[in-house]
Design a protein around this motif. Structure first.
Motif, PDB file in Angstrom:
ATOM      1  N   MET A 118      18.692 -72.098  16.223  1.00 41.23           N
ATOM      2  CA  MET A 118      18.549 -73.564  16.188  1.00 41.23           C
ATOM      3  C   MET A 118      18.087 -74.169  17.514  1.00 41.23           C
ATOM      4  O   MET A 118      17.147 -74.993  17.520  1.00 41.23           O
ATOM      5  CB  MET A 118      19.848 -74.229  15.725  1.00 41.23           C
ATOM      6  CG  MET A 118      20.050 -74.167  14.234  1.00 41.23           C
ATOM      7  SD  MET A 118      21.621 -74.884  13.689  1.00 41.23           S
ATOM      8  CE  MET A 118      21.539 -76.518  14.354  1.00 41.23           C
ATOM      9  N   GLU A 149      18.968 -80.200  10.302  1.00 39.14           N
ATOM     10  CA  GLU A 149      18.794 -78.784  10.626  1.00 39.14           C
ATOM     11  C   GLU A 149      20.016 -77.963  10.195  1.00 39.14           C
ATOM     12  O   GLU A 149      19.868 -76.887   9.605  1.00 39.14           O
ATOM     13  CB  GLU A 149      18.549 -78.614  12.133  1.00 39.14           C
ATOM     14  CG  GLU A 149      18.258 -77.204  12.547  1.00 39.14           C
ATOM     15  CD  GLU A 149      16.935 -76.668  12.015  1.00 39.14           C
ATOM     16  OE1 GLU A 149      16.821 -75.429  11.919  1.00 39.14           O
ATOM     17  OE2 GLU A 149      16.027 -77.457  11.704  1.00 39.14           O
ATOM     18  N   VAL A 180      20.061 -74.918   7.417  1.00 39.53           N
ATOM     19  CA  VAL A 180      20.579 -73.571   7.705  1.00 39.53           C
ATOM     20  C   VAL A 180      21.657 -73.201   6.689  1.00 39.53           C
ATOM     21  O   VAL A 180      21.640 -72.110   6.118  1.00 39.53           O
ATOM     22  CB  VAL A 180      21.128 -73.490   9.153  1.00 39.53           C
ATOM     23  CG1 VAL A 180      21.954 -72.231   9.358  1.00 39.53           C
ATOM     24  CG2 VAL A 180      19.986 -73.541  10.158  1.00 39.53           C
TER      25      VAL A 180
END
Length: 165
Positions: free
Chosen positions: A126, A150, A154
């Motif tokens: 990340m 994000e 994930v």
């Protein structure tokens, strides 16, 4: 019943004198492997000592040990019936494992480790992906939104990978 006892407790458990237990220890009928050192004290591991006595004692003294282990007084036919019932139970468990009703602990541990490694790698990637975008942002709310998006991507990717397995 305790797993470990001192000589007096073990003697009482066996229904004999402490000196007799000491004699059994000296002659090796209760092996050194049955002794556990706890600080200054030497304790006797009951399971190991009982098994050794069962092997090493004369038949007349074995009766109490067998009774204490829960198999005394059983006739041959009762023992045979119990044996057959245990075989059936074992076969039923094997069938459930083959059908997938039960899973093996090693399989669960292996899969858990694999999933943990996937999470670790996804999280470690990340910062590399987000650094340029976050560096350009000065608004805390926007940075939070980018991070949330994000993280959700994930987690959804990991969840989708888990569904496949």
């Amino acid at each position: 019943m305790k797993k470990e006892m001192n000589q007096s407790q073990y003697a009482k458990h066996r229904g004999v004198s402490r000196s007799y237990i000491n004699q059994l220890l000296k002659t090796g009928k209760i092996p050194a492997a049955a002794l556990v050192k706890k600080g200054r004290h030497r304790l006797i591991n009951v399971a190991i000592a009982d098994r050794s006595l069962l092997k090493n004692l004369e038949p007349s003294r074995k009766k109490k040990i067998i009774k204490d282990m829960g198999v005394g007084g059983m006739s041959y036919s009762e023992a045979r019936t119990l044996h057959e019932q245990l075989k059936v139970a074992l076969k039923q468990m094997e069938l459930k494992i083959m059908r997938g009703d039960y899973v093996l602990v090693d399989d669960v541990n292996r899969q858990g480790f694999t999933i943990g490694m996937q999470i670790k790698e996804a999280l470690k990637a990340m910062p590399e992906r987000l650094a340029p975008t976050l560096a350009a942002e000065s608004d805390a709310f926007e940075i939070k939104q980018i991070l949330n998006i994000e993280i959700n991507m994930v987690l959804e990717g990991l969840f989708d990978a888990l569904k496949v397995q």
